[in-house]
Write an enzyme that holds these catalytic residues in place. Sequence first.
Site, PDB file in Angstrom:
ATOM      1  N   LYS A   3       0.782  -1.237   0.000  1.00  0.00           N
ATOM      2  CA  LYS A   3       0.000   0.000   0.000  1.00  0.00           C
ATOM      3  C   LYS A   3       0.815   1.289   0.000  1.00  0.00           C
ATOM      4  O   LYS A   3       0.248   2.376  -0.030  1.00  0.00           O
ATOM      5  CB  LYS A   3      -0.947   0.004   1.202  1.00  0.00           C
ATOM      6  CG  LYS A   3      -2.142  -0.896   1.018  1.00  0.00           C
ATOM      7  CD  LYS A   3      -3.252  -0.164   0.308  1.00  0.00           C
ATOM      8  CE  LYS A   3      -4.518  -1.004   0.267  1.00  0.00           C
ATOM      9  NZ  LYS A   3      -5.616  -0.294  -0.385  1.00  0.00           N
ATOM     10  N   SER A  23       0.070 -10.123  -0.174  1.00  0.00           N
ATOM     11  CA  SER A  23       0.030  -8.663  -0.291  1.00  0.00           C
ATOM     12  C   SER A  23       0.372  -7.886   0.976  1.00  0.00           C
ATOM     13  O   SER A  23       0.687  -6.701   0.909  1.00  0.00           O
ATOM     14  CB  SER A  23      -1.357  -8.253  -0.793  1.00  0.00           C
ATOM     15  OG  SER A  23      -2.346  -8.908  -0.010  1.00  0.00           O
TER      16      SER A  23
HETATM   17  C1  LIG Z   1      -2.948  -6.687   2.496  1.00  0.00           C
HETATM   18  C2  LIG Z   1      -4.001  -6.322   1.512  1.00  0.00           C
HETATM   19  N1  LIG Z   1      -4.183  -7.132   0.457  1.00  0.00           N
HETATM   20  C3  LIG Z   1      -5.134  -6.878  -0.479  1.00  0.00           C
HETATM   21  C4  LIG Z   1      -5.970  -5.778  -0.366  1.00  0.00           C
HETATM   22  C5  LIG Z   1      -7.020  -5.521  -1.418  1.00  0.00           C
HETATM   23  O1  LIG Z   1      -6.589  -4.513  -2.241  1.00  0.00           O
HETATM   24  P1  LIG Z   1      -7.524  -3.636  -3.190  1.00  0.00           P
HETATM   25  O2  LIG Z   1      -8.488  -2.884  -2.323  1.00  0.00           O
HETATM   26  O3  LIG Z   1      -6.574  -2.757  -3.879  1.00  0.00           O
HETATM   27  O4  LIG Z   1      -8.219  -4.589  -4.087  1.00  0.00           O
HETATM   28  C6  LIG Z   1      -5.790  -4.880   0.700  1.00  0.00           C
HETATM   29  C7  LIG Z   1      -6.630  -3.700   0.832  1.00  0.00           C
HETATM   30  O5  LIG Z   1      -6.635  -2.993   1.808  1.00  0.00           O
HETATM   31  C8  LIG Z   1      -4.796  -5.162   1.665  1.00  0.00           C
HETATM   32  O6  LIG Z   1      -4.597  -4.353   2.717  1.00  0.00           O
END
Ligand SMILES: Cc1ncc(COP(=O)(O)O)c(C=O)c1O
Length: 324
Positions: free
Chosen positions: A58, A309
């Site tokens: 992020k 992520s």
């Molecule tokens: C760790 C993590 N992975 C995935 C996502 C999902 O991302 P997006 O809202 O860009 O689809 C988020 C969103 O806050 C997140 O914090």
Amino acid sequence: MLTSDMFSLQLRDFEEVRARIAPHIKHTPLLTSRQLSERTGFEVRLKAEMFQRVGSYKIRGPLNKFALMPEEQKKRGVVCSSAGNHAQGMALAAKIHGMRAVVCMAENATPAKIAATRGYGAEVVLHGTIWDEANEKAKELVRDEGLTYVHPFDDEQLIAGQGTLGLELVQDWPEMDAVIVPIGGGGLISGVSMAVKSFNPKIRVIGVESSDGPAMQKSIESGRLETIDCRTIIDGLRVRRAGEINFSVVQRFVDEIVSLPDREIFDAMIWIMERCKLVVEGAAAAPVAALLNGIVKLPEGSRVAVVLSGGNVNLDQLRGLTWN
Ligand SMILES: Cc1ncc(COP(=O)(O)O)c(C=O)c1O
């Protein structure tokens, strides 16, 4: 001017963005996983983005957005409403750019998240008890103090920044056949899908949502943006409505969206800790859950990249598990 229907970026665009933000981010590792490979029959590699600064991808988007922001706007500062990773990414990116950042959170936000956001140098304003009320406060600050609102996913410059993760993937593993990405509002998968598809359109892009709140999947099925009743408790995946730009990008560049319940995603989180010795948060465990539950259908031996992520686990959710 491009409308959201036509918004599209090429690999060279992502290279430009990466050069812009590279001094401030890590090129996170792509780890092999014997455990997941044996279990699935694919060759699986894990994009370890929980090792990114602020513990998730992020920070990439805001760094790009702020680098492109006119000076006069930068002087006034930025505001967002989030209790999660967007708050921390925006806070550190603003600090790097020497800007004022205000983050609006609900009064019942987790104290650890408030502390982390303040720790990155942002001002935290507590307002209301749910996100919508905190968001109203953020909009008020836009009107009253001239701050620029930074949306967590529905923003072209933000998407371009998040997509640098996809660029790293194709550089590190140009032979990959598929990539699995979690979806909340759709910011991450928008960027990653455009980067990957412009490198090789044959790479299959698979999104994962919680079936307790599949806002994007429902919208893709019906062909228009749907507002859903969202019950997932996984904060990164919790949106009632995906973004407009994101929906348009996902329609064009994502091959498939799969979903499975929170319960199975939490089980995958523990599985990753146990087997891979990695700490990932719920949203990041979703693609692994999809693999473990056999809902990703690909030919045997496919080379599959999984986007872990983020790693900002709410430790309260782990308490209560048996320790011995
Ligand atoms: C760790 C993590 N992975 C995935 C996502 C999902 O991302 P997006 O809202 O860009 O689809 C988020 C969103 O806050 C997140 O914090």
